[in-house]
Design an enzyme around this catalytic site. Structure first.
Site, PDB file in Angstrom:
ATOM      1  N   SER A  95       7.279   9.249   6.499  1.00 15.34           N
ATOM      2  CA  SER A  95       6.772   8.988   7.607  1.00 15.34           C
ATOM      3  C   SER A  95       8.306  10.372   8.493  1.00 15.34           C
ATOM      4  O   SER A  95       8.338  10.716   9.383  1.00 15.34           O
ATOM      5  CB  SER A  95       7.955   7.598   8.294  1.00 15.34           C
ATOM      6  N   GLY A 107      -3.708   9.431   9.998  1.00 16.53           N
ATOM      7  CA  GLY A 107      -3.387   8.390  10.981  1.00 16.53           C
ATOM      8  C   GLY A 107      -2.406   8.466  11.694  1.00 16.53           C
ATOM      9  O   GLY A 107      -2.021   9.086  13.050  1.00 16.53           O
ATOM     10  N   ASP A 158       5.373  -3.541   1.754  1.00 12.87           N
ATOM     11  CA  ASP A 158       5.885  -2.489   0.740  1.00 12.87           C
ATOM     12  C   ASP A 158       5.750  -2.826  -0.727  1.00 12.87           C
ATOM     13  O   ASP A 158       5.499  -2.647  -1.816  1.00 12.87           O
ATOM     14  CB  ASP A 158       5.477  -1.249   1.230  1.00 12.87           C
ATOM     15  N   LYS A 168      -3.859  -4.674   2.273  1.00 19.02           N
ATOM     16  CA  LYS A 168      -3.529  -3.396   1.526  1.00 19.02           C
ATOM     17  C   LYS A 168      -4.590  -2.618   1.263  1.00 19.02           C
ATOM     18  O   LYS A 168      -5.882  -3.282   1.327  1.00 19.02           O
ATOM     19  CB  LYS A 168      -2.141  -3.624   1.313  1.00 19.02           C
TER      20      LYS A 168
END
Ligand code: NAP
Length: 738
Positions: A326, A398, A619, A646
């Site tokens: 990120s 995405g 996660d 997931k």
């Protein structure tokens, strides 16, 4: 497959005609293969060498018998040959050619036939060599090469089908294209490079007259660049005339590019030079990958990878795991929009962040690297992006598509965002709808799916937006649009999401107001370049934290790990289980908190994991299940139903794997109940889920026998050096590929 062709006639038995004849003769898809050449001796040679079945003496007789006629003569000779054969072609015969240009061949056919026959489909194999003549015929010439067919309005679909199959039978891949498009594409990709090579060698050859040493010192670069100047001069003369308009267009474009480069060199404009060279290198790498069928980074998806981990051992040492994804994305975006040069280190060179990097290069930002995680971005300022030459392709990312859409909605130019097949199925309405409320004009495909066509030149208005569902991507998209919108843009989230965008905006000196669940920005500010040492990804660090926590004798330090409060559930949970985990050297980098994490073995105990920690560690659960299996007592996980959707159903994958290894574990709809125990050995399935694979690899430290983990190829995309780092730390794992 039968093409119902009894006799094929190839006219012009040179390199291309001879190669096609030889391939068809071998695969027997097109009946008897006849060859005709204006020099009968060439055809006779073809017969002797096994290139054709029959050498035609009379062109007219051969044409009258043929079901399929292929013109393989130079483009300039096509019209003459068509005039000679037109009256003798059977009414239902198929006719094609292999000429390197198409508009002129079609024009010639038009003049000869008046009404074009339905069996006529022009074609062009994108294969060849500098050799010519029947001696150079090679049956494998077209294998894995493209052949372009340019069907005309008059061409029957049956003719297109048969000719497609004919070329496919030689091993080629067939593409259909319009005539004009063909000539334009070929002018750019084939004809222009050939004439540049001819011209360069000719220019230097004239210099050679004055300075006899020039060619003697010609280095490899010169040889590579000019290889194609060895091609047939007559053929290229013909092609230049035949495709004059498209070629001149490309030549003008090239000349203006060269003039720009010349100016940059003359004035010592390093930024422009680096811009041209880095963009060119990136484009070249990109198309090399396209040619080799892989994406930005190596595609491992077709490979079978198995991990085999031997039992026992401990982990030791001090190292850094790969950078956070990120934050890597955002470093490129904000670095590009900043004033000044931003240096990024620790950049994650994964498929997705590379897609963002390429998008900004396409919008004129000079970006050097990445080399070993180092990237230099020459920021263009908030208003300095340029219209990209075509659609921005973001692969499977995405994040890139959603964040970029906010930025692009506010630019002066139109853009189109596209992605791969799987991204094209994902919903983009959740960003497009609120952006429209701000005044953006965005067109999507059906049901809000990509591609997104974003109109430039729109004045955006700041809004307040209450997000219907918690999403860091939607929040970030609107805040980025807010940098350009009139007034204030604020977003309220229903549940906490990752705040990397807000933090990095602050890191670049852009004010962000944060009040409870609402983040807000005002336009009119600016971003100032900075240094960003991308924190190591806490999700990747987790495997080693758990490794040290479960293996007696371990003492490990993981450097520069991001400890953003929205991501530190794993640290809190391990501590609650009794782990000896210290945060050292805590500091802030580009607005993000980081620390070195030291973790030493101490026995763990089972707990009921507090539900408020679940979203902060979502996660990390596969690895935490391993910690629980090695803890004393029972661990209960609840409120984690998201794990079932997931990359795999992570609850089921972990339950199955741990049961195989002899652990008493029971899955529940929203979690699991795990009794600590002794791990045995066995074969576990990771279901192509990278986190499951890495977790079972770590489990081997406490196992009594070998653990074999299937379907581990995806580990390479999220954590490329995992196996090497694990080995270095002390885990006895081997990777087997097959
Ligand atoms: P080539 O090896 O020189 O073969 C052309 C053959 O056609 C020669 O044997 C030539 O005879 C013969 N020919 C010329 N005029 C003729 C006529 N009026 N009637 C019958 N035969 C005639 O050339 P090539 O490389 O195969 O090129 C053939 C076609 O393929 C061209 O249209 C070219 O644009 C296209 N093409 C070439 C490549 C490539 O890389 N070479 C790639 C794709 C497409 P002479 O030797 O007596 O002239």
């Amino acid at each position: 497959m039968s093409l119902h062709i009894n006799k094929t006639l190839i006219i012009g038995l040179g390199l291309i005609g001879g190669s096609l004849a030889k391939a068809l003769r071998l695969n027997r898809q097109c009946g008897l293969v006849m060859g005709y050449d204006r020099d009968y001796e060439e055809a006779a040679k073809g017969l002797r060498n096994g290139v054709i079945d029959q050498a035609a003496e009379s062109l007219v007789d051969a044409v009258a018998e043929a079901d399929l006629i292929v013109l393989a003569v130079p483009v300039k000779a096509m019209e003459r040959v068509l005039i000679d054969i037109a009256p003798f072609i059977k009414p239902d015969a198929l006719l094609t050619d292999v000429g390197s240009t198409k508009a002129n061949v079609v024009a010639a056919a038009q003049r000869v036939f008046q009404r074009l026959p339905s069996g006529f489909v022009p074609g062009h194999p994108i294969a060849g060599s500098e050799k010519s003549g029947v001696d150079a015929a090679d049956a494998a010439l077209f294998q894995q090469h493209k052949v372009i067919l340019t069907p005309l309005a008059e061409s029957s679909s049956g003719a297109v089908t048969v000719l497609t199959r004919m070329w496919q039978s030689t091993g080629a891949e067939v593409l259909l294209m319009e005539v004009e498009k063909h000539d334009e594409v070929l002018a750019a990709t084939s004809h222009l490079p050939h004439i540049l090579a001819f011209s360069l060698v000719d220019t230097l050859a004239q210099e050679q007259g004055k300075n006899t040493d020039i060619f003697r010192y010609a280095a490899g670069g010169f040889r590579d660049f000019t290889r194609i100047a060895g091609s047939d001069p007559t053929m290229w003369h013909d092609i230049c005339l035949a495709n004059k308009e498209a070629l001149l267009g490309q030549l003008d474009l090239f000349s203006s590019g060269l003039t720009n480069l010349r100016q940059a060199i003359e004035s010592g404009d390093s930024e422009s030079m680096l811009g041209i060279f880095t963009r060119a290198r990136a484009a070249r790498e990109h198309f090399s990958r396209i040619l080799s069928g892989t994406a930005y980074s190596q595609d491992m998806s077709n490979q079978q990878v198995t991990f085999r981990a031997q039992p026992g051992g401990s982990v030791q040492g001090k190292f850094r795991v790969p950078g956070d994804k990120s934050i890597s994305h955002r470093s490129i975006m904000l670095g590009s929009l900043a004033d000044g040069v931003t240096e990024v280190t620790g950049f994650l060179e994964g498929e997705d962040s590379l897609a963002t990097l390429q998008a900004f290069r396409d919008m004129g930002v000079v970006i050097e690297g990445p080399v070993d995680g180092n990237v230099t971005i020459y920021g263009v300022g908030l208003h300095g992006l340029q219209a990209p030459p075509g659609p921005l392709y973001v692969g499977n990312s995405g994040t890139s598509m959603r964040l970029l859409s906010g930025l692009l909605a506010a630019q002066a130019f139109d853009t189109e965002l596209t992605g791969d097949a799987s991204l094209t199925k994902r919903p983009m309405g959740r960003v497009a709808d609120p952006l429209r409320l701000m005044g953006a004009e965005i067109e999507t495909a059906e049901n809000g799916r990509p591609p997104l066509k974003i109109k430039g030149g729109k004045a955006l208005q700041g809004i307040h937006y209450d997000m219907p569902m918690a999403s860091a991507q939607v929040k970030s998209c609107l805040l980025l649009a807010g940098l350009y919108a009139d007034g204030q843009t604020s977003v309220t989230e229903p549940a906490p999401t990752r705040d990397h965008t807000e933090r990095m905006l602050s890191g670049f000196g852009y004010p962000v107001q944060q009040e409870g669940a609402t983040a807000a920005v005002r336009s009119g500010g600016k971003l100032s370049a900075t240094r960003i040492d991308v924190p190591a990804d806490i999700s990747s660090a987790t495997f080693f934290m758990v490794a040290a926590a479960i293996a007696p004798g371990s003492d490990l330090t993981l450097e520069h790990v991001g400890i953003n409060p929205t991501r530190i559930g794993v640290i809190n949970i391990l501590r609650l289980m009794g782990a000896d985990l210290q945060l050292l050297n805590e500091r802030e980098v580009g607005g993000e908190p980081v620390a070195d994490i030291r973790i030493r073995y101490t026995p763990l105990k089972g707990i009921h994991i507090p539900e408020d920690q679940v979203p902060l560690a979502i996660d990390e659960f596969p690895a935490l299940f391993i910690a629980a299996a090695c803890a004393e007592g029972t661990t209960v996980v609840t409120g984690a139903e998201e794990l079932r959707v997931k990359e795999s159903d992570r609850i089921q994958s972990m339950v199955d794997g741990l049961q195989t290894l002899g652990i008493d574990i029971q899955g529940t709809p929203d979690g699991a109940i795990i009794q600590g125990g002794t791990l045995g050995g066995g074969v576990v399935e990771s279901h192509d889920d990278h986190r499951i694979a890495m977790s079972f690899c770590v489990a081997a430290l406490r196992a009594t026998d070998t653990i074999t983990i299937n379907e581990c190829a995806n580990v390479a995309t999220s954590f490329p050096a995992f196996v090497e780092l694990a080995q270095q730390a002390g885990i006895k794992v081997e990777k087997e590929e097959g």
